[in-house]
Write a protein that holds these residues in place. Structure first.
Motif, PDB file in Angstrom:
ATOM      1  N   ALA A 275      -4.169   1.342  -2.762  1.00  0.00           N
ATOM      2  CA  ALA A 275      -3.056   1.831  -1.960  1.00  0.00           C
ATOM      3  C   ALA A 275      -3.038   3.355  -1.853  1.00  0.00           C
ATOM      4  N   VAL A 280      -1.044   4.561   1.245  1.00  0.00           N
ATOM      5  CA  VAL A 280      -0.023   3.518   1.310  1.00  0.00           C
ATOM      6  C   VAL A 280       0.890   3.645   0.098  1.00  0.00           C
ATOM      7  N   HIS A 281       2.183   3.777   0.358  1.00  0.00           N
ATOM      8  CA  HIS A 281       3.155   3.890  -0.732  1.00  0.00           C
ATOM      9  C   HIS A 281       3.504   2.507  -1.261  1.00  0.00           C
ATOM     10  N   TRP A 282       3.390   2.331  -2.583  1.00  0.00           N
ATOM     11  CA  TRP A 282       3.711   1.067  -3.228  1.00  0.00           C
ATOM     12  C   TRP A 282       4.858   1.318  -4.192  1.00  0.00           C
ATOM     13  N   LEU A 295       4.077  -1.731   6.805  1.00  0.00           N
ATOM     14  CA  LEU A 295       2.954  -0.983   7.378  1.00  0.00           C
ATOM     15  C   LEU A 295       2.847  -1.186   8.889  1.00  0.00           C
ATOM     16  N   ARG A 301      -5.760   3.426   8.428  1.00  0.00           N
ATOM     17  CA  ARG A 301      -5.675   3.287   6.976  1.00  0.00           C
ATOM     18  C   ARG A 301      -4.809   2.090   6.594  1.00  0.00           C
ATOM     19  N   ALA A 302      -3.756   1.854   7.353  1.00  0.00           N
ATOM     20  CA  ALA A 302      -2.942   0.670   7.111  1.00  0.00           C
ATOM     21  C   ALA A 302      -3.737  -0.598   7.424  1.00  0.00           C
ATOM     22  N   PHE A 305      -5.948  -1.361   4.588  1.00  0.00           N
ATOM     23  CA  PHE A 305      -5.207  -1.921   3.468  1.00  0.00           C
ATOM     24  C   PHE A 305      -4.913  -3.402   3.704  1.00  0.00           C
TER      25      PHE A 305
END
Length: 477
Positions: A275, A280-282, A295, A301-302, A305
């Protein structure tokens, strides 16, 4: 999101049909059975033609399995009335038509036409929930409270009449304009409630764009689509019904579930590790499904993921049981027990699972023909799932190869969706690194060699485009 490019040549999908051993027509005896059933359609005793059902499907579809009507309940909550084509009422147990449907297992879709599970006189005619005609259906009535929790389920055989054949694009446009037809005016509200409940359960929905090949005059076009919100809301109604069916079968001690193991902790850990490098924020305490739901998969990039998250969704199967519930009874993507009952025109298993639910709900014995079918269905469905997937992917690969055949050596903009990762993390001597890229234009997804940066944009050079082998390959430019 829609991207289209016309493929000038006429593509022959015949070789793919022969390679997969797809049948060209129905045996004469099976066709006669279907024609006879269509000529004398069943008329269930219960009449629900006063309910203004509508169908929502792709625009070109005529094999219409489902029709719905949504309403508010007095005192709060919602009532979902969901009519499913009553295919078992048209197919005689032990007949030639039933035997042929077991050979096919499910409808296979190809750009130049379908290979249907049932003859078109049924699948696109007498059994299909077409508008403005009476049809036999299995009607599920599912009551929800104000938060979308199921508080009551009934089902029955009944006569229904759809008022309109709607399509996803038109329904989405109507929703955006605030002009949804009354029978589905509540679909955004109910769909959002059900989706939120699913995320809280730990469900995972992968918003992967759908790649397809469509006829366009004398040629073909390659299409990439992301799901529209109304399509996702519509899917929630089918999932709701499938969960209700699973609960009935588990309570009754017999049935056929659609199962999948929950994501393994190590797979979730690998996804979480990917992530941050992908931006990507988790959030702490969030599950994979909640992260994915936030997302925009149109962003490279998303998209990378989401592609990585597909590793969580492994091991889907059909699980039959008669007596004790199976050890594996839930579907990891749904995060609940779930069954396929909403597409009997297109999937063999749904016909038998529905019959089990009807019998259990009515307190009678499951018919011998349905009970005997259950243990045989998982293998048949697994085999035909592989054939259907191979047909879909093979058609796309052929279209990609034809489209790019005369462009070998050209460079393209692309996003890196996946990179090779040996299980032990060590590169193999003599093996070139690579991965999967998605081109911006045309919408092609293919193998690419080189040290690819996951989730980044790159320039790639086309090195192979061979229609004979359906092979397309790139290298980092």
């Amino acid at each position: 999101m829609v991207i289209r490019r016309v493929l000038a040549p006429r593509i022959d999908f015949g070789a793919l049909r022969r390679e997969l051993g797809l049948p060209e027509g129905f045996p004469a005896a099976a066709q006669r059975e279907a024609d006879a059933a269509a000529a004398t359609p069943p008329r269930p005793a219960a009449d629900r033609t006063e309910v203004p059902f509508v169908t929502v499907d792709p625009e070109s579809s005529r094999d219409l399995d489902q029709a719905m009507h949504l309403a508010r309940r007095p005192g709060g909550g919602f009532r979902v009335t969901y009519a499913i084509a009553d295919v078992a009422a048209h197919v005689r147990p032990g007949g030639t038509l039933e035997e042929e449907t077991w050979r096919r297992g499910q409808t296979v879709y190809l750009p130049d036409g379908t290979v249907p599970l049932h003859p078109e006189t049924l699948s696109e005619g007498a059994a299909s929930l077409l508008p403005d005609v009476d049809r036999a259906a299995v009607v599920w009535t599912i009551d929800l409270d104000g938060d979308g929790a199921t508080v009551g389920v009934t089902l029955e055989r009944a006569l229904v009449r759809s008022r309109a054949k709607l399509d996803y694009v038109g329904v989405q446009a109507a929703a955006d304009a605030g002009r949804l037809p009354d029978p589905i005016a509540l679909l955004p509200e109910i769909g959002a409630l059900l989706a939120a409940r699913a995320l809280r359960r730990g469900a995972i929905n992968l918003p992967l764009p759908e790649q397809d090949v469509e006829a366009d005059g004398d040629g073909w076009r390659l299409v990439l689509r992301g799901p529209v919100p109304m399509e996702e809301h519509n899917a929630q109604i089918s999932l709701l019904t499938g969960m209700a069916a699973a609960d009935i079968m588990l309570a009754g001690g017999i049935g056929l579930l659609r199962t999948m193991p929950a994501p393994k902790p190590e797979a979730v850990a690998r996804l979480r590790a990917a992530a941050a490098p992908l931006g990507v924020h988790w959030p702490d305490g969030a599950g994979p499904g909640e992260v994915i739901a936030g997302l925009d998969p149109s962003q490279p990039r998303a998209a990378a993921f989401v592609d990585q998250a597909a590793e969580l969704m492994r091991g889907a199967a059909y699980t039959a049981f008669d007596g004790a519930p199976p050890e594996q009874r839930e579907h990891g993507g749904v995060a609940a027990a779930y069954a396929h009952v909403t597409a009997p025109l297109r999937r063999l298993a749904d016909r038998y699972a529905t019959e089990v639910c009807l019998a259990l709900h009515e307190g009678r014995a499951v018919p011998d023909w349905a009970r005997a079918a259950l243990p045989r269905l998982p293998e048949v469905m697994a085999t035909t799932d592989r054939v259907a997937s191979a047909a879909t992917r093979g058609a796309i690969e052929l279209a990609e190869a034809v489209l790019l055949e005369h462009r070998v050596g050209e460079t393209f903009d692309a996003a890196v969706l996946d990179v090779d990762a040996p299980p032990d993390g060590k590169a193999r001597p003599g093996r070139r690194p690579g991965g999967t890229v998605a081109l911006d234009d045309p919408p092609v997804r293919a193998r690419c060699l080189g040290d690819l940066p996951l989730g980044e944009r790159v320039r790639v050079r086309l090195v192979t485009a061979d229609p004979a082998t359906r092979a397309v390959a790139f290298e980092l430019a």
